[in-house]
Each structure stands twice: as C-alpha cells, then as structure tokens.
Design a protein around this motif. Structure first.
Motif, PDB file in Angstrom:
ATOM      1  N   LEU A   1       0.831  -1.206   0.000  1.00 21.03           N
ATOM      2  CA  LEU A   1       0.000   0.000   0.000  1.00 21.03           C
ATOM      3  C   LEU A   1       0.868   1.260   0.000  1.00 21.03           C
ATOM      4  CD1 LEU A   1      -2.792  -1.008   2.546  1.00 21.03           C
ATOM      5  CD2 LEU A   1      -2.808  -1.218   0.057  1.00 21.03           C
ATOM      6  N   ASP A   2       1.969   1.234   0.744  1.00 26.77           N
ATOM      7  CA  ASP A   2       2.866   2.398   0.764  1.00 26.77           C
ATOM      8  C   ASP A   2       3.555   2.597  -0.580  1.00 26.77           C
ATOM      9  OD1 ASP A   2       2.286   3.170   3.332  1.00 26.77           O
ATOM     10  OD2 ASP A   2       4.007   2.181   4.251  1.00 26.77           O
ATOM     11  N   ALA A   3       3.724   1.522  -1.342  1.00 25.04           N
ATOM     12  CA  ALA A   3       4.284   1.670  -2.689  1.00 25.04           C
ATOM     13  C   ALA A   3       3.273   2.339  -3.625  1.00 25.04           C
ATOM     14  CB  ALA A   3       4.701   0.308  -3.239  1.00 25.04           C
ATOM     15  N   LEU A   4       1.981   2.055  -3.412  1.00 28.32           N
ATOM     16  CA  LEU A   4       0.941   2.706  -4.213  1.00 28.32           C
ATOM     17  C   LEU A   4       0.812   4.176  -3.856  1.00 28.32           C
ATOM     18  CD1 LEU A   4      -1.928   0.051  -4.079  1.00 28.32           C
ATOM     19  CD2 LEU A   4      -0.502   0.599  -6.055  1.00 28.32           C
ATOM     20  N   TRP A   5       0.839   4.458  -2.541  1.00 29.68           N
ATOM     21  CA  TRP A   5       0.605   5.814  -2.040  1.00 29.68           C
ATOM     22  C   TRP A   5       1.704   6.143  -1.024  1.00 29.68           C
ATOM     23  CZ3 TRP A   5      -3.614   2.260  -0.755  1.00 29.68           C
ATOM     24  CH2 TRP A   5      -4.446   2.027  -1.851  1.00 29.68           C
TER      25      TRP A   5
ATOM     26  N   GLN B   1     -11.351   1.770  -6.901  1.00 29.00           N
ATOM     27  CA  GLN B   1     -10.090   1.793  -7.646  1.00 29.00           C
ATOM     28  C   GLN B   1      -8.965   1.205  -6.802  1.00 29.00           C
ATOM     29  OE1 GLN B   1      -8.626   5.386 -10.041  1.00 29.00           O
ATOM     30  NE2 GLN B   1      -7.438   5.586  -8.160  1.00 29.00           N
ATOM     31  N   ALA B   2      -8.875   1.623  -5.537  1.00 24.62           N
ATOM     32  CA  ALA B   2      -7.816   1.144  -4.652  1.00 24.62           C
ATOM     33  C   ALA B   2      -7.947  -0.350  -4.395  1.00 24.62           C
ATOM     34  CB  ALA B   2      -7.847   1.921  -3.334  1.00 24.62           C
ATOM     35  N   ALA B   3      -9.180  -0.817  -4.215  1.00 24.04           N
ATOM     36  CA  ALA B   3      -9.400  -2.243  -4.002  1.00 24.04           C
ATOM     37  C   ALA B   3      -8.936  -3.053  -5.207  1.00 24.04           C
ATOM     38  CB  ALA B   3     -10.874  -2.505  -3.711  1.00 24.04           C
ATOM     39  N   ALA B   4      -9.206  -2.549  -6.411  1.00 18.14           N
ATOM     40  CA  ALA B   4      -8.765  -3.240  -7.627  1.00 18.14           C
ATOM     41  C   ALA B   4      -7.235  -3.268  -7.706  1.00 18.14           C
ATOM     42  CB  ALA B   4      -9.352  -2.560  -8.861  1.00 18.14           C
ATOM     43  N   GLN B   5      -6.589  -2.179  -7.270  1.00 23.15           N
ATOM     44  CA  GLN B   5      -5.127  -2.155  -7.264  1.00 23.15           C
ATOM     45  C   GLN B   5      -4.567  -3.205  -6.305  1.00 23.15           C
ATOM     46  OE1 GLN B   5      -5.135   2.359  -6.724  1.00 23.15           O
ATOM     47  NE2 GLN B   5      -3.205   2.080  -7.825  1.00 23.15           N
ATOM     48  N   LEU B   6      -5.160  -3.313  -5.117  1.00 24.95           N
ATOM     49  CA  LEU B   6      -4.683  -4.319  -4.166  1.00 24.95           C
ATOM     50  C   LEU B   6      -4.993  -5.723  -4.655  1.00 24.95           C
ATOM     51  CD1 LEU B   6      -3.297  -5.011  -1.532  1.00 24.95           C
ATOM     52  CD2 LEU B   6      -5.496  -4.719  -0.359  1.00 24.95           C
ATOM     53  N   ASP B   7      -6.145  -5.905  -5.296  1.00 27.01           N
ATOM     54  CA  ASP B   7      -6.466  -7.211  -5.885  1.00 27.01           C
ATOM     55  C   ASP B   7      -5.388  -7.644  -6.879  1.00 27.01           C
ATOM     56  OD1 ASP B   7      -8.702  -8.583  -4.935  1.00 27.01           O
ATOM     57  OD2 ASP B   7     -10.096  -7.266  -5.973  1.00 27.01           O
ATOM     58  N   ALA B   8      -4.948  -6.711  -7.726  1.00 29.23           N
ATOM     59  CA  ALA B   8      -3.927  -7.027  -8.722  1.00 29.23           C
ATOM     60  C   ALA B   8      -2.608  -7.399  -8.049  1.00 29.23           C
ATOM     61  CB  ALA B   8      -3.731  -5.840  -9.665  1.00 29.23           C
ATOM     62  N   ILE B   9      -2.256  -6.685  -6.991  1.00 25.81           N
ATOM     63  CA  ILE B   9      -1.028  -7.003  -6.250  1.00 25.81           C
ATOM     64  C   ILE B   9      -1.146  -8.385  -5.614  1.00 25.81           C
ATOM     65  CG2 ILE B   9       0.354  -6.359  -4.221  1.00 25.81           C
ATOM     66  CD1 ILE B   9      -0.372  -3.423  -4.889  1.00 25.81           C
TER      67      ILE B   9
ATOM     68  N   LEU C   1      -5.884 -12.656  -1.361  1.00 23.09           N
ATOM     69  CA  LEU C   1      -6.631 -11.769  -0.475  1.00 23.09           C
ATOM     70  C   LEU C   1      -8.073 -11.644  -0.953  1.00 23.09           C
ATOM     71  CD1 LEU C   1      -4.200  -8.747   0.088  1.00 23.09           C
ATOM     72  CD2 LEU C   1      -4.785 -10.539   1.741  1.00 23.09           C
ATOM     73  N   ARG C   2      -8.985 -11.486  -0.010  1.00 27.00           N
ATOM     74  CA  ARG C   2     -10.369 -11.151  -0.325  1.00 27.00           C
ATOM     75  C   ARG C   2     -10.542  -9.670   0.017  1.00 27.00           C
ATOM     76  NH1 ARG C   2     -12.611 -16.127   3.038  1.00 27.00           N
ATOM     77  NH2 ARG C   2     -10.589 -15.718   4.012  1.00 27.00           N
ATOM     78  N   VAL C   3     -10.771  -8.880  -1.012  1.00 25.92           N
ATOM     79  CA  VAL C   3     -10.794  -7.425  -0.862  1.00 25.92           C
ATOM     80  C   VAL C   3     -12.229  -6.930  -1.061  1.00 25.92           C
ATOM     81  CG1 VAL C   3      -9.835  -5.240  -1.668  1.00 25.92           C
ATOM     82  CG2 VAL C   3      -8.422  -7.312  -1.703  1.00 25.92           C
ATOM     83  N   HIS C   4     -12.700  -6.146  -0.094  1.00 31.24           N
ATOM     84  CA  HIS C   4     -14.078  -5.661  -0.100  1.00 31.24           C
ATOM     85  C   HIS C   4     -14.098  -4.135  -0.115  1.00 31.24           C
ATOM     86  CE1 HIS C   4     -15.628  -9.675   1.169  1.00 31.24           C
ATOM     87  NE2 HIS C   4     -14.439  -9.739   1.724  1.00 31.24           N
ATOM     88  N   VAL C   5     -15.172  -3.574  -0.641  1.00 31.80           N
ATOM     89  CA  VAL C   5     -15.412  -2.132  -0.599  1.00 31.80           C
ATOM     90  C   VAL C   5     -16.719  -1.902   0.144  1.00 31.80           C
ATOM     91  CG1 VAL C   5     -15.881  -0.054  -1.943  1.00 31.80           C
ATOM     92  CG2 VAL C   5     -14.182  -1.707  -2.747  1.00 31.80           C
ATOM     93  N   SER C   6     -16.669  -1.102   1.200  1.00 32.97           N
ATOM     94  CA  SER C   6     -17.889  -0.811   1.945  1.00 32.97           C
ATOM     95  C   SER C   6     -18.829   0.049   1.108  1.00 32.97           C
ATOM     96  CB  SER C   6     -17.562  -0.079   3.245  1.00 32.97           C
ATOM     97  OG  SER C   6     -18.760   0.273   3.915  1.00 32.97           O
ATOM     98  N   LYS C   7     -20.073  -0.326   1.103  1.00 34.15           N
ATOM     99  CA  LYS C   7     -21.094   0.465   0.408  1.00 34.15           C
ATOM    100  C   LYS C   7     -21.940   1.264   1.397  1.00 34.15           C
ATOM    101  CE  LYS C   7     -21.361  -2.199  -3.858  1.00 34.15           C
ATOM    102  NZ  LYS C   7     -20.073  -2.847  -3.695  1.00 34.15           N
TER     103      LYS C   7
END
Length: 278
Positions: free
Chosen positions: A11-15, A240-248, A256-262
């Motif tokens: 995550l720190d590499a992304l941001w 967008q961020a969740a998709a980036q972490l999914d790709a990593i 990883l199972r990555v979720h976005v709160s709605k």
C-alpha cells in the motif's frame, strides 16, 4: 497468507506516505505487523459503522481515505468516539491504514477514480506535482467529455453515477451552457479555483464549495460549478484502490479477499428543499 507488514508495504508503494501534505496524518494507525491478513475492507471514513462491518466480515485490515486522528490526540480512552474505534480495532485484531493526500495526488489517484465514475477522459493533473517527471501526478484532473453536453446534463450525469447522498448535486452557472472540458477534484476543492480558471475548462466538479469562493468564481467567468457531497466524490477511489490491491494480491499469490464498503458514511442524512409551500 501475507503478513500485515507485507500488505502495508504494498500500500505504501501505491501511495508513498512521504507524498502526503505536511499537515496530514497518513499511514498505519494500529495493527500488529506480524499478523496474517486474508481479508481487507476499503472505506472513506474510519467510523464505528465501518469497524463493525470489518468485524462482521472477518477482515484483519481496514484501509480508509480519511484519517482517524488528523490533529493528534492525548488520549484513546474508550469513552470518546475515536478512542472507542481504536479499542474496538485492537480488541478484534483489526489494523487500520490511512491513505489521504498521498492518494489524492497519486497516479492513479482519487480524482482519476472520480473521472472514471463519470466516464471522463483524463488529459492531465489540474495542479501538477513538480517532482513527477512524467507529469501525471498532482491534485485534481483536467478531463474531456466524449461529446459536448449542457451543464445541466453534466450535473445530471454526476447525480446518476455518483453514490446517492442526502445533498445530491448542486449546480451554479448557466444550465444551458455547453460543457466540453471539466476539472474534477475529489473532496473539498474550492482552494483550487485559481488553477481551474487558468486551465480554461468549462466546468468544475468537486465538493464542499463555500458561498464566497463559489460566488466569486461564477462572477469571474462563465465557469459552471457542480458541487457534490464530499463522501460521494471520494468513494469511487475505494473501488479503484481495491482493484489495485487485488492485482497485487494476484501477482504475489496472496489470495486476499478485498471488499469495498457500500455504507454511506456521509454525515448528512436528510435534505429538505427550502422555501414556503405554494
């Protein structure tokens, strides 16, 4: 299953935290670096509702855009709102990580996600980061529409494609003016009016526009203003961020199972149009 420290390094590499504004509070708020992570939740705000959602999901990490302690604190007592958040996170072994202004200026960043939600073509940053040799990082984005449309139609596009909030969308300017180019900035954007005017765009979409800057902006030029809720303009970044972490995760085989709160964590819950009934 990766350790928390491995996910946080990604995550720190992304941001990169060093790209955050000096007044900002980004990075990891709490969490054991050696703990294992298999489920992550992205959200805009680190509030109780989001922590409860993470707990029910079994997530070991929450990533939010807004900081929990922006101005620091001398206590995390559980009888305070933020202290209770910290206690609940630690009690349930949930880490909290924040990417705020370092995500605003990233490539891709918060405003790229906002432009994507509106199907706009990004042509460059509104306020370029002078340290970026490629000229892609910076605050806000300058965008083009595929086809010109009226300011009213563009505001309707924003209302239809951004998450629903009590505020909805406010418009200033001539509703029938044609819009070909747009500046967008996720979050509070009225400090960027000088850059918006200099860019020559037809309209500016952002949030939290105050009376005096907005009044001056429309008096200076025929610039159209489209004002959305702060939360709504930043929520697309979570996807967008969740998709980036999914790709990593896929590259590293982390599964990883990555979720976005709605959940809508915008503080405004009800809207009434003003004026006496007819």
């Amino acid at each position: 299953m990766p350790r928390l420290s491995e996910v946080l390094a990604a995550l720190d590499a992304l941001w990169p935290p060093e790209r955050a504004e000096g007044w900002d509070a980004v990075g990891t708020v709490c969490g054991d670096p050696d703990a294992e992570v298999d489920r992550v939740l992205f959200a805009v705000d680190p509030v109780h509702e989001i922590v409860d959602e993470a707990r029910k999901l079994g997530a070991q990490l929450i990533v939010t855009h807004h900081p929990l302690y922006l101005r620091g604190t001398t206590t995390v007592a559980a009888d305070t709102f933020k202290g209770k958040v910290v206690h609940t996170l630690i009690k349930h072994d949930i880490a909290l990580h924040v990417a705020h202004t370092n995500a605003d200026t990233a490539d891709p960043g918060v405003s790229d996600a906002l432009a994507g939600a509106l199907d706009l073509r990004v042509t460059g940053p509104l306020v370029p980061d002078p340290t970026d040799p490629h000229g892609r990082r910076g605050l806000g984005r300058i965008c083009e529409l595929d086809h010109p449309e009226t300011l009213a139609a563009f505001a309707a596009r924003a209302a239809a494609r951004l998450p629903a909030t009590a505020q909805g969308i406010r418009l200033a300017g001539d509703p029938e003016a044609l819009v070909r180019t747009v500046a967008v900035s996720g979050g509070s954007g009225d400090s960027l009016f000088d850059a918006v005017r200099a860019s020559g765009v037809d309209a500016f979409l952002t949030a939290d526009l105050r009376h005096h800057p907005a009044s001056e902006a429309v008096q200076h030029s025929p610039l159209g203003l489209v004002d959305a809720a702060h939360w709504a303009t930043e929520w697309p970044w979570c996807e967008q961020a969740a998709a980036q972490l999914d790709a990593i995760s896929d590259r590293h085989g982390w599964d990883l199972r990555v979720h976005v709160s709605k959940q809508v964590t915008d503080p405004w819950t009800t809207h009434h149009s003003s004026g006496a009934p007819n």
